[in-house]
Design a protein around this motif. Structure first.
Motif, short mmCIF file in Angstrom:
data_model
loop_
_atom_site.label_atom_id
_atom_site.label_comp_id
_atom_site.label_asym_id
_atom_site.label_seq_id
_atom_site.Cartn_x
_atom_site.Cartn_y
_atom_site.Cartn_z
N PRO A 275 -7.82 6.80 6.83
CA PRO A 275 -8.28 6.07 5.65
C PRO A 275 -7.10 5.61 4.79
CG PRO A 275 -8.57 8.43 5.33
CD PRO A 275 -8.13 8.24 6.76
N PHE A 276 -7.24 4.46 4.16
CA PHE A 276 -6.30 4.06 3.11
C PHE A 276 -6.52 4.99 1.93
CE2 PHE A 276 -6.30 1.98 -1.06
CZ PHE A 276 -4.94 1.75 -1.20
N ILE A 277 -5.42 5.40 1.29
CA ILE A 277 -5.51 6.22 0.07
C ILE A 277 -4.54 5.61 -0.94
CG2 ILE A 277 -5.25 8.54 -0.92
CD1 ILE A 277 -5.49 9.65 1.97
N GLN B 32 9.57 10.31 12.21
CA GLN B 32 8.97 9.22 11.45
C GLN B 32 9.81 8.93 10.22
OE1 GLN B 32 5.09 9.58 9.25
NE2 GLN B 32 4.34 8.50 11.04
N TYR C 280 0.81 -1.24 0.00
CA TYR C 280 0.00 0.00 0.00
C TYR C 280 0.83 1.27 0.00
CZ TYR C 280 1.10 -1.18 4.87
OH TYR C 280 1.74 -1.57 6.01
N CYS C 281 2.12 1.17 0.28
CA CYS C 281 2.88 2.35 0.67
C CYS C 281 3.71 2.97 -0.46
CB CYS C 281 3.79 2.00 1.84
SG CYS C 281 4.62 3.44 2.50
N LEU D 95 3.28 8.78 1.18
CA LEU D 95 2.82 7.41 1.39
C LEU D 95 1.63 7.13 0.49
CD1 LEU D 95 2.95 7.23 5.29
CD2 LEU D 95 4.79 6.88 3.64
N TYR D 96 0.90 8.21 0.12
CA TYR D 96 -0.30 8.08 -0.71
C TYR D 96 -0.42 9.34 -1.55
CZ TYR D 96 -1.63 10.63 3.50
OH TYR D 96 -1.63 11.52 4.56
N MET E 150 -5.30 1.25 8.87
CA MET E 150 -5.95 2.04 7.84
C MET E 150 -7.40 1.57 7.72
SD MET E 150 -2.98 2.03 4.95
CE MET E 150 -2.63 0.29 5.07
N GLU F 66 -1.51 -2.35 11.59
CA GLU F 66 -2.01 -2.37 10.20
C GLU F 66 -3.26 -3.23 10.02
OE1 GLU F 66 -0.75 -0.03 8.68
OE2 GLU F 66 1.38 0.12 9.14
N ARG G 218 1.97 1.11 13.81
CA ARG G 218 0.61 0.62 13.53
C ARG G 218 0.65 -0.88 13.32
NH1 ARG G 218 -2.43 4.71 9.42
NH2 ARG G 218 -2.37 6.59 10.70
N1 5AD Z 1 -2.79 5.29 2.65
C1 5AD Z 1 -3.01 5.61 3.93
N2 5AD Z 1 -2.14 5.35 4.92
C2 5AD Z 1 -0.98 4.76 4.58
N3 5AD Z 1 0.05 4.36 5.33
C3 5AD Z 1 0.98 3.82 4.51
N4 5AD Z 1 0.56 3.85 3.24
C4 5AD Z 1 -0.68 4.42 3.26
C5 5AD Z 1 -1.65 4.70 2.26
N5 5AD Z 1 -1.44 4.38 0.98
C6 5AD Z 1 0.04 4.41 6.78
C7 5AD Z 1 0.38 3.06 7.37
C8 5AD Z 1 1.67 3.31 8.12
C9 5AD Z 1 1.59 4.79 8.40
C10 5AD Z 1 2.89 5.45 8.67
O1 5AD Z 1 0.98 5.32 7.26
O2 5AD Z 1 -0.64 2.64 8.26
O3 5AD Z 1 1.81 2.57 9.29
#
Ligand code: 5AD
Ligand code: FES
Length: 354
Positions: free
Chosen positions: A235-237, A110, A72-73, A311-312, A205, A166, A164
């Protein structure tokens, strides 16, 4: 409004515990009405312990080099388009100095899992920050490390650690991470951090690929049993340079509902209104505070690197200077009726413990 869900929320407020099935029903019972009900109770609980205060953390993104490849990252090692950087000790100390003048008393370092940051190097940085501002807390978010490493960093002065979890479901964990990473190793790190004496943060997320309501229920049950001091829920992005580019982002409203449930379960927890929440919804951080969050983490990273710690996609606050970011966020917090305070912002004891 569903009487069953209202009863569950009331039960959570009274008992601070739900069975896994009940957590699952609570997650599935998400609706604008149940969310509003949960938010109102969460706000009451929050006010009883933290009053009007919102804690601020100066976030310093010290490196976007990462040896891992989480699917995801955006800073995963396979992303060849990511322009890598690493801050020097002098740059990190300069950020803290600027942050101190802006009123910060907690700094969060971080970064990706960057092998450059050996114990020696990182301990020296932590020690130097603590030596230059004794009334500050240092939080680390540098990923998984060994027990001895966590211990050395703790004795160098680190107060808190964010890692996290996760997802609290091992099968789901496997879908988000490559083969060489392990759910058990992650959980072992959280246990180690707790054992050593850190204030510990976990988190997940919302709306990550393949996530179901049952997975979120497991996350909530894990939070209930692990009882972290802090919990990062955003939220995941999707990020365009990751295998999850075509998945959709998690919702702000569901994220806020989960923040409320966590606040109700553990009234004294430190809960940030995350940057990701402010990215999926322009008023996301305000909504997070009004759902029970009590922490915001403005970005203090130097201007030149902010656009690189992605990260997103569409991350907010990548073009602003630290001082602007702080002012903007303070205004946003005040609009919600809360007040930013200038202290370390440690977790307070819950009422029962007083
Ligand atoms: N969208 C949202 N959160 C993310 N993280 C990493 N990638 C994404 C993403 N695509 C979050 C993870 C990680 C934190 C530092 O950022 O949960 O632990
Ligand atoms: Fe950074 Fe608003 S918090 S610009």
């Amino acid at each position: 409004m569903s009487a069953e869900i209202i009863n569950l929320i009331d039960k959570l407020a009274a008992d601070r515990s739900l069975s896994l099935d009940e957590w699952s029903a609570a997650v599935k019972g998400f609706s604008p009405d149940t969310a509003a009900y949960a938010a109102q109770i969460a706000l009451e609980k929050r006010r009883e312990i933290y009053g009007n205060s919102v804690y601020i953390r100066g976030l310093i993104e010290i490196s976007n080099v990462c040896k891992n490849d989480c699917l995801y990252c955006g800073i995963r090692k396979s992303n060849k388009k990511c322009e890598r950087y690493r801050l020097s000790k002098a740059e990190i100390l300069a950020c803290c100095k600027e942050g101190y003048a802006l009123g910060f008393r907690t700094f969060v370092l971080q970064g990706g899992e960057d092998p450059y940051y050996t114990d020696e190097i990182l301990c020296d940085i932590v020690h130097s920050i603590k030596a230059s501002c004794a009334d500050c807390a240092v939080t680390l978010g540098m990923g998984e490390r060994g027990y001895e490493s966590f211990k050395r960093l703790f004795y160098a002065g680190a107060d808190r650690y964010l890692l996290r979890h996760e997802t609290a479901d091992e099968t789901h964990y496997r879908k988000l991470h490559p083969e060489n990473m392990s759910y058990k190793a992650r959980m072992a790190c959280l246990d180690a951090l707790r054992d050593i004496g850190y204030q510990v943060g976990c988190g997940m997320m919302v709306g990550s690929p393949y996530q179901t309501a049952e997975h979120l229920a497991r996350d909530l049950k894990f939070i209930e049993t692990f009882s972290p001091d802090m919990c990062g829920i955003g939220p995941f992005i999707p990020h365009a340079q990751t295998p999850f580019r075509d998945f959709k982002a998690g919702g702000a409203e569901l994220t806020c509902y989960l923040l409320s449930l966590v606040r109700i379960q553990k009234p004294n927890i430190l809960l940030p209104a995350t940057t990701a929440l402010g990215t999926v919804d322009p008023d996301g951080r305000e909504k997070g505070l009004l759902a029970g969050a009590n922490v915001v983490m403005p970005n203090l990273s130097p201007d030149g690197v902010r656009g690189k710690y992605l990260l997103y996609d569409n991350k907010i606050c990548t073009g602003d200077e630290a001082a602007q970011c702080v002012k903007c966020l303070a205004k946003r917090v005040e609009k919600t009726g809360f007040q930013i305070v200038q202290n370390r912002g440690d977790i307070k004891k819950s009422k029962e413990q007083n």
